[in-house]
Design an enzyme around this catalytic site. Structure first.
Site, PDB file in Angstrom:
ATOM      1  CD  GLU A 270      -7.253   2.629   2.297  1.00 43.82           C
ATOM      2  OE1 GLU A 270      -6.006   2.674   2.236  1.00 43.82           O
ATOM      3  OE2 GLU A 270      -7.895   1.596   2.066  1.00 43.82           O
TER       4      GLU A 270
ATOM      5  CB  ILE B 173       4.161   5.722   1.144  1.00 44.60           C
ATOM      6  CG1 ILE B 173       3.358   6.777   0.365  1.00 44.60           C
ATOM      7  CG2 ILE B 173       5.658   6.045   1.120  1.00 44.60           C
ATOM      8  CD1 ILE B 173       3.363   8.167   0.991  1.00 44.60           C
TER       9      ILE B 173
HETATM   10  N1  THU Z   1      -2.972  -1.178   1.174  1.00 43.52           N
HETATM   11  C1  THU Z   1      -3.546   0.062   1.081  1.00 43.52           C
HETATM   12  O1  THU Z   1      -2.870   1.040   0.766  1.00 43.52           O
HETATM   13  N2  THU Z   1      -4.860   0.181   1.358  1.00 43.52           N
HETATM   14  C2  THU Z   1      -5.694  -0.874   1.610  1.00 43.52           C
HETATM   15  O2  THU Z   1      -6.883  -0.670   1.774  1.00 43.52           O
HETATM   16  C3  THU Z   1      -5.159  -2.231   1.691  1.00 43.52           C
HETATM   17  C4  THU Z   1      -3.691  -2.360   1.591  1.00 43.52           C
HETATM   18  C5  THU Z   1      -1.556  -1.318   0.780  1.00 43.52           C
HETATM   19  C6  THU Z   1      -0.576  -1.647   1.849  1.00 43.52           C
HETATM   20  C7  THU Z   1       0.538  -2.273   1.042  1.00 43.52           C
HETATM   21  O3  THU Z   1       1.353  -1.253   0.477  1.00 43.52           O
HETATM   22  C8  THU Z   1      -0.171  -2.963  -0.091  1.00 43.52           C
HETATM   23  O4  THU Z   1      -1.453  -2.377  -0.162  1.00 43.52           O
HETATM   24  C9  THU Z   1      -0.310  -4.468   0.091  1.00 43.52           C
HETATM   25  O5  THU Z   1      -0.849  -4.783   1.303  1.00 43.52           O
END
Ligand code: THU
Length: 130
Positions: free
Chosen positions: A56, A44
């Site tokens: 996560e 988000i």
């Molecule tokens: N992001 C995640 O939600 N989980 C991860 O393990 C790595 C990165 C998201 C954060 C951001 O919204 C997008 O991926 C790019 O970094």
């Protein structure tokens, strides 16, 4: 839940509601609790980029705020060719609630799978020893 195919589907489904207008990088997580419930999380984002919550942590916070703190495994799905791997902040949050030996499944959109553990992702992690 035993099969990683089911975990894959739950994690991929979670990514379908990701709010990612800035990165266009949807991520989904499916956190399986010991009581059988599955907590899905997505990333988000925010116009103030640093306030973004990763998939996560969304899943963990949903579970903990529902009164659930005991977990069996987590699956993480990225819309990528290779499985993605959780960021440092999420690794630390995982260590707060999950045992070091808990399996972490990493999935790509092509169906590539990597299996690791919470402890392997963040060895010698910070614990409050007070
Ligand atoms: N992001 C995640 O939600 N989980 C991860 O393990 C790595 C990165 C998201 C954060 C951001 O919204 C997008 O991926 C790019 O970094």
């Amino acid at each position: 839940m035993a099969m990683d195919t089911e975990l894959f589907q739950q994690a991929r489904e979670a990514s379908s509601v990701a709010y990612v207008p800035y990165s266009n990088f949807p991520v989904g997580a499916a956190l399986v609790a010991k009581n059988g419930l599955v907590f899905q999380g997505c990333n988000i984002e925010n116009a103030s980029f640093g306030l973004t919550n990763c998939a996560e942590r969304t899943a963990i916070f949903k579970a903990v705020s529902s009164g659930v703190r005991e977990f069996e495994m987590i699956g993480i799905y990225g819309e990528t060719e290779e499985p993605i791997s959780p960021c440092g902040a999420c690794r630390q949050v995982l260590t707060e609630f999950c045992p070091d030996e808990m399996p972490v499944w990493l999935f790509s959109k092509t169906g590539d799978v990597k299996k690791t553990t919470v402890g392997a992702l963040l060895p010698y992690h910070f614990k409050n020893l007070n």
